[in-house]
Design a protein around this motif. Sequence first.
Motif, PDB file in Angstrom:
ATOM      1  N   ASN A  40      35.350  19.782  75.020  1.00  0.00           N
ATOM      2  CA  ASN A  40      35.241  20.189  76.428  1.00  0.00           C
ATOM      3  C   ASN A  40      33.927  20.882  76.730  1.00  0.00           C
ATOM      4  O   ASN A  40      33.334  20.663  77.787  1.00  0.00           O
ATOM      5  N   TYR A  43      31.367  18.127  76.939  1.00  0.00           N
ATOM      6  CA  TYR A  43      31.584  17.358  78.163  1.00  0.00           C
ATOM      7  C   TYR A  43      30.999  18.094  79.368  1.00  0.00           C
ATOM      8  O   TYR A  43      30.260  17.515  80.169  1.00  0.00           O
ATOM      9  N   GLU A  46      27.159  18.315  79.279  1.00  0.00           N
ATOM     10  CA  GLU A  46      26.546  17.023  79.631  1.00  0.00           C
ATOM     11  C   GLU A  46      26.659  16.747  81.130  1.00  0.00           C
ATOM     12  O   GLU A  46      25.721  16.242  81.749  1.00  0.00           O
ATOM     13  N   ILE A 110      39.954  16.116  80.957  1.00  0.00           N
ATOM     14  CA  ILE A 110      38.935  15.105  80.679  1.00  0.00           C
ATOM     15  C   ILE A 110      39.601  13.932  79.953  1.00  0.00           C
ATOM     16  O   ILE A 110      40.688  14.083  79.387  1.00  0.00           O
TER      17      ILE A 110
END
Length: 195
Positions: A40, A43, A46, A110
Amino acid sequence: MFKHKLTFPLLMMVVALFAMTSCSEDDNTVEEYADWVNVNDKYFDEMTAKVQGMTGDTWKRVRTWSKNEAGATANSDFILMEKLDSDPSAEDVYPQYTDSVKVHYRGRLIPSPTHPKGYLFDSSYSGTFDLLIASPSKMAVSGVVDGFSTALMNMRRGDYYRVYIPYQLGYGATDYSDIPGGSTLIFEIRLVDFW
């Protein structure tokens, strides 16, 4: 039947060994949330880098309402908001922390191995959204996690956003209900009204 007294016991040992070996084989189960906090963090970092590299008004990075500019130094002090739709005639007024709102929302995690769109953990409506039949949820801006509050305070009536909330502004690093600790929250939020 068997010519040698050892043949039958040896045969049984081979069968037993094969049975134990096949039981211990990998059953191809995938750990759904392996190394979840790091996954996470990566993620969200990014996504942040992607948003910071964009121009235009579709995406914005918004500091949490609960920190001042000097105190907001990490990516986790911000949410990311992607505008999906808006009402061009809406006034430039926004909910305050002490207000109540009417919203339609859907919350996901996600993407993961068995949930490529992200596990759906909460929604104010079922099935495909239909404005004519969906009934908005009423809530206090102060009654939700910091990231959700921050998003609401940056929306006008009629706005529809996809909001990415780091776990630090969501439910934290420990499990909460059916949400694993360390989860980035992805909400689609439609602000209907506030007072």
